[in-house]
Design a protein around this motif. Structure first.
Motif, PDB file in Angstrom:
ATOM      1  N   GLN A  84       0.806  -1.213   0.000  1.00 14.49           N
ATOM      2  CA  GLN A  84       0.000   0.000   0.000  1.00 14.49           C
ATOM      3  C   GLN A  84       0.846   1.272   0.000  1.00 14.49           C
ATOM      4  N   LYS A  85       2.133   1.123   0.128  1.00 17.74           N
ATOM      5  CA  LYS A  85       3.093   2.235   0.200  1.00 17.74           C
ATOM      6  C   LYS A  85       3.045   2.886   1.590  1.00 17.74           C
ATOM      7  N   HIS A  86       4.189   3.446   1.937  1.00 10.47           N
ATOM      8  CA  HIS A  86       4.299   4.125   3.224  1.00 10.47           C
ATOM      9  C   HIS A  86       3.512   5.425   3.186  1.00 10.47           C
ATOM     10  N   THR A  87       3.040   5.868   4.358  1.00  7.38           N
ATOM     11  CA  THR A  87       2.299   7.130   4.418  1.00  7.38           C
ATOM     12  C   THR A  87       3.200   8.297   4.012  1.00  7.38           C
ATOM     13  N   GLN A  88       2.587   9.331   3.443  1.00  6.43           N
ATOM     14  CA  GLN A  88       3.361  10.482   3.013  1.00  6.43           C
ATOM     15  C   GLN A  88       2.582  11.764   3.291  1.00  6.43           C
ATOM     16  N   PRO A  89       3.289  12.872   3.518  1.00  8.40           N
ATOM     17  CA  PRO A  89       2.624  14.126   3.858  1.00  8.40           C
ATOM     18  C   PRO A  89       1.890  14.741   2.665  1.00  8.40           C
ATOM     19  N   GLY A 128       4.972   7.015  -1.574  1.00 10.16           N
ATOM     20  CA  GLY A 128       5.620   6.528  -0.370  1.00 10.16           C
ATOM     21  C   GLY A 128       7.115   6.772  -0.413  1.00 10.16           C
ATOM     22  N   VAL A 129       7.795   6.275   0.620  1.00 12.35           N
ATOM     23  CA  VAL A 129       9.254   6.364   0.665  1.00 12.35           C
ATOM     24  C   VAL A 129       9.810   5.025   0.212  1.00 12.35           C
ATOM     25  N   PRO A 130      10.633   4.989  -0.832  1.00 15.58           N
ATOM     26  CA  PRO A 130      11.168   3.708  -1.330  1.00 15.58           C
ATOM     27  C   PRO A 130      11.858   2.913  -0.228  1.00 15.58           C
ATOM     28  N   PHE A 131      11.646   1.589  -0.251  1.00 12.98           N
ATOM     29  CA  PHE A 131      12.237   0.738   0.785  1.00 12.98           C
ATOM     30  C   PHE A 131      13.760   0.769   0.732  1.00 12.98           C
ATOM     31  N   PHE A 132      14.291   0.760  -0.501  1.00 13.64           N
ATOM     32  CA  PHE A 132      15.750   0.793  -0.647  1.00 13.64           C
ATOM     33  C   PHE A 132      16.122   1.885  -1.651  1.00 13.64           C
ATOM     34  N   PRO A 133      17.037   2.780  -1.321  1.00 17.69           N
ATOM     35  CA  PRO A 133      17.854   2.755  -0.096  1.00 17.69           C
ATOM     36  C   PRO A 133      17.309   3.610   1.039  1.00 17.69           C
ATOM     37  N   GLN A 134      16.263   4.440   0.798  1.00 15.43           N
ATOM     38  CA  GLN A 134      15.854   5.418   1.803  1.00 15.43           C
ATOM     39  C   GLN A 134      15.381   4.762   3.110  1.00 15.43           C
ATOM     40  N   GLN A 135      14.349   3.875   2.990  1.00 10.90           N
ATOM     41  CA  GLN A 135      13.825   3.249   4.197  1.00 10.90           C
ATOM     42  C   GLN A 135      14.888   2.399   4.897  1.00 10.90           C
ATOM     43  N   ALA A 136      15.683   1.666   4.117  1.00  9.92           N
ATOM     44  CA  ALA A 136      16.717   0.822   4.707  1.00  9.92           C
ATOM     45  C   ALA A 136      17.729   1.654   5.486  1.00  9.92           C
TER      46      ALA A 136
END
Length: 304
Positions: free
Chosen positions: A127-132, A145-153
């Motif tokens: 569903q993708k991460h929440t975003q403002p 959303g915020v990409p899992f890699f590399p940002q979220q990682a």
């Protein structure tokens, strides 16, 4: 052991704050209702795991606090004694209590939490991460959303390192249940209170007269039964809240709490109830009357 103790406390606090953030920003709305329910289950089972964990040392603190849990479980009408006997290995304390609680703590609850965490993260990934709200300018009408890699990682790696450092400092400075403070349980064991995440239940029970009893169709209901009823009602309210929200438009962006005063006020009212009930746990220490405690517990949510 001390690191394990403080990590468990931080885990519960972080999960609670995360749920508050989700609630205040409207991130529980369609299509995220299922993940909201999974999140409530994760918080509940985390507290459940902590309860079974702090019962295992069987010092004065854990034995007394676990006995309170046993009395609350056994107060369940009709099936209470059977349920408490199965969970605690008989009438607590018994020689089967620690092995039973240990198996629940190190096997069954971790398996259940593992399955729920995988499901929770997988749904969030889909569903993708929440975003403002300002993200709409970048991609109108889309949830990136915020990409899992590399940002979220990278974010998770930094937070994990910070978390390990904080917990290590806590474990070194504040030793978990030092034996010189919490010795073996005995007749002279002083009055102890449960951990902070159970204090609100303990405080609420402190306001119920010990001789209060109610008979319903031949079934005796005592004051400790409310120690089960109140948390169950809170959980049920949490489960159905996404479906009661009158502003149930599809979730796209994080909502400002100030734009939804009724939801924000209701959430703060519930938090106020937790805080006031926690204060009631220290009724005897602070010299508060039962009537004053009721005024505080009822009045604080209304103020919010």
């Amino acid at each position: 052991r001390s690191i394990h103790h403080w990590a468990a406390n931080v885990m519960i606090a972080a999960a609670f704050l995360h749920m508050v953030r989700i609630l205040l920003t409207g991130a529980y709305k369609k299509p995220r209702e299922i993940n909201w329910i999974i999140g409530i289950c994760l918080l509940g089972f985390s507290i459940f795991a902590a309860f079974t964990g702090y019962s295992l040392p069987f010092d004065a603190f854990s034995a007394t606090a676990t006995k309170i849990g046993y009395n609350i479980a056994s107060s369940l009408p009709i099936i209470g004694h059977w349920f408490a006997g199965v969970f605690f290995g008989g009438q607590f304390p018994t020689e089967h209590s620690i092995p039973r609680l240990n198996a629940i703590h190190i096997l069954w609850l971790p398996l259940l939490l593992g399955v729920l965490i995988v499901g929770h993260v997988l749904i969030m990934y889909l569903q993708k991460h929440t975003q403002p709200r300002y993200a709409e300018k970048v991609a109108p009408g889309k949830i990136l959303g915020v990409p899992f890699f590399p940002q979220q990682a990278l974010i998770m790696a930094v937070l994990f390192s910070f978390f390990v450092g904080v917990v290590a400092i806590l474990a070194a400075v504040f030793i978990a249940n030092p034996i010189e403070v919490f010795g073996p349980p005995g007749p002279s064991t002083p009055e102890v209170k449960p951990e902070w995440y159970f204090l609100w239940i303990y405080g609420f029970l402190q306001m119920i007269p010990s001789d209060w009893n109610l008979s319903v169709i031949g079934v005796e209901i005592g004051p400790q039964f409310l120690g089960l009823v109140v948390p169950i009602l809170v959980v049920i309210l949490g489960f159905i809240f996404p479906f009661l929200d009158v502003s149930r438009r599809k979730f796209r962006y994080l909502e400002l709490p100030s734009r939804f005063p009724w939801r924000t006020g209701a959430a703060m009212g519930v938090i106020g109830f937790f805080m006031a009930s926690t204060l009631a746990a220290y009724r005897n220490d602070l010299g508060l009357s039962m009537a004053l405690c009721w005024v505080i517990v009822v009045g604080t949510p209304l103020l919010f």
